[in-house]
Motif scaffolding. Structure first.
Motif, short mmCIF file in Angstrom:
data_model
loop_
_atom_site.label_atom_id
_atom_site.label_comp_id
_atom_site.label_asym_id
_atom_site.label_seq_id
_atom_site.Cartn_x
_atom_site.Cartn_y
_atom_site.Cartn_z
N ARG A 276 0.84 -1.21 0.00
CA ARG A 276 0.00 0.00 0.00
C ARG A 276 0.86 1.25 0.00
N GLU B 51 2.39 1.65 -3.46
CA GLU B 51 1.41 2.14 -4.43
C GLU B 51 1.16 3.63 -4.26
N ARG C 56 1.66 6.44 -7.19
CA ARG C 56 0.56 7.33 -7.57
C ARG C 56 0.96 8.80 -7.43
N ARG D 183 -3.10 -2.35 -10.90
CA ARG D 183 -3.63 -1.15 -10.24
C ARG D 183 -2.89 0.10 -10.73
N ARG E 291 -4.15 1.03 -14.26
CA ARG E 291 -5.44 1.72 -14.28
C ARG E 291 -5.29 3.17 -13.84
N TYR E 292 -4.51 3.40 -12.81
CA TYR E 292 -4.31 4.76 -12.31
C TYR E 292 -3.66 5.63 -13.39
#
Length: 355
Positions: free
Chosen positions: A52, A55, A59, A81, A84-85
């Protein structure tokens, strides 16, 4: 692949995750392989906080405009993930080495079709699967073919590792992750010692990943840090499921495939996995070329029983070699790294990021 990118487009700035060899290319690492080497449903639970946090780091970097292209390599649980971001922020995505949607979670094919600008696959049967889902997909060949092994002469190889060049070698490939070593090494060694009881001239050599500490091996077994050379000189092998089965196929080494994982992981996998074979070599061949033993069957006794004909029966060995040769033919030709680099640069140009 990174070196191919740097050769074709000097001055690229790269950041991401990887090992020391990748860092040596100039890539700025935000996490190393030692942090990422986790497999299985149960095994990953203890690492959720780390993933987490990682990530969030990625991001934030994407939000700051620090990437013109996301090049996601394998590792689908995390990279899907990120893809997609990135797509939601208008950043092109090249996904290299696709998730195994042919094995489980087929819905990820549609997700990749939506989120990846281009998908580069390394197994020949994957192209049609992802095209049906609407993805822009290219079969680039398998990266193992980019680097044919430089194998020392048998005498030199044997001298380096304390082996007798006149006696046949049984190669053991228990894995490169600590959790794999813990579950595979003991039954693999037990099977090897049983084989030695029937064929006393057999020598035991265990492939050891350079990233791992020295393996604790019984007397008479040696560790070898040159896995492809070991396969090249081995009479037969026991190989844990994974890319190593393709390495064995390329070497033409008869082998038995085995895999054992956490009981919870296996229980979940039994419900969701949809393939007839576990070994990649069997999947590429489209038939059961090599024996497969899973979970409770991964015992010294059962491995030895499966290995005995592979070791001693010439007809079994010849039939297996023929099947392994078909795997090599289906994997394409060398040049995967250059093909992926060209796809990456094409995306950068399409989005006006490079001239």
């Amino acid at each position: 692949m990174v070196r191919a990118l740097q050769r074709l487009q000097p001055g690229l700035r790269l950041w991401g995750t990887g090992g020391e060899r990748l860092a040596a290319t100039g890539l700025k690492r935000i996490a190393g392989l030692e942090d990422l080497a986790v497999m299985g449903f149960a095994e990953i639970l203890g690492r959720l906080r780390f993933f987490r946090r990682l990530e969030r780091t990625v991001r934030s970097a994407l939000d700051r405009g620090e990437a013109d292209l996301v090049l996601a390599v394998d590792y689908p649980g995390f990279n899907l993930r990120v893809a997609r971001y990135a797509r939601e922020r208008g950043i092109p995505v090249l996904f290299y080495i696709a998730p195994q949607v042919w094995a489980w979670r087929a819905g990820r094919a549609q997700r990749l079709a939506q989120d990846a600008s281009t998908l580069a696959v390394i197994l020949p049967f994957e192209r049609e699967i992802f095209e049906r889902a609407g993805a822009a997909v290219e079969f680039v060949g398998h990266p193992l073919l980019d680097h044919p092994p430089q194998i020392a002469a048998r005498g030199e190889f044997a001298a380096q590792y304390g082996l007798d060049p006149e006696r046949p070698i049984l190669a053991l490939f228990p894995g490169s992750r600590r959790q794999e070593i813990k579950r595979h090494l003991r039954p693999f060694l037990g099977a090897a010692q049983r084989l030695q009881g029937a064929f006393p001239d057999a020598q035991i050599a265990v492939a050891q990943a350079p990233s791992l500490q020295a393996l604790s091996l019984p007397r008479g077994a040696v560790a070898v840090d040159a896995s492809r050379a070991l396969l090249g000189h081995a009479h037969a092998a026991i190989v844990k499921s994974g890319t190593s089965t393709l390495e064995a196929a390329l070497a033409g080494t008869p082998f038995v495939c085995a895999y054992r994982t956490h009981p919870l992981t296996f229980a979940v996998a039994k419900r969701v996995v949809q393939v007839e074979h576990v070994a990649l070599a069997n999947l590429v061949a489209g038939t059961r070329v090599v024996p497969e033993l899973l979970q409770a069957d991964v015992t010294a006794e059962r491995l030895a029983q499966a290995l005995a004909p592979v070791w001693s029966d010439d007809s079994v060995r010849e039939r297996m070699r023929t099947g392994l040769a078909s795997v090599r033919e289906r994997l394409g030709g060398p040049g995967a790294a250059d093909r992926v680099a060209q796809l990456a640069l094409a995306l950068l140009r399409r989005h006006g990021r490079v001239a």
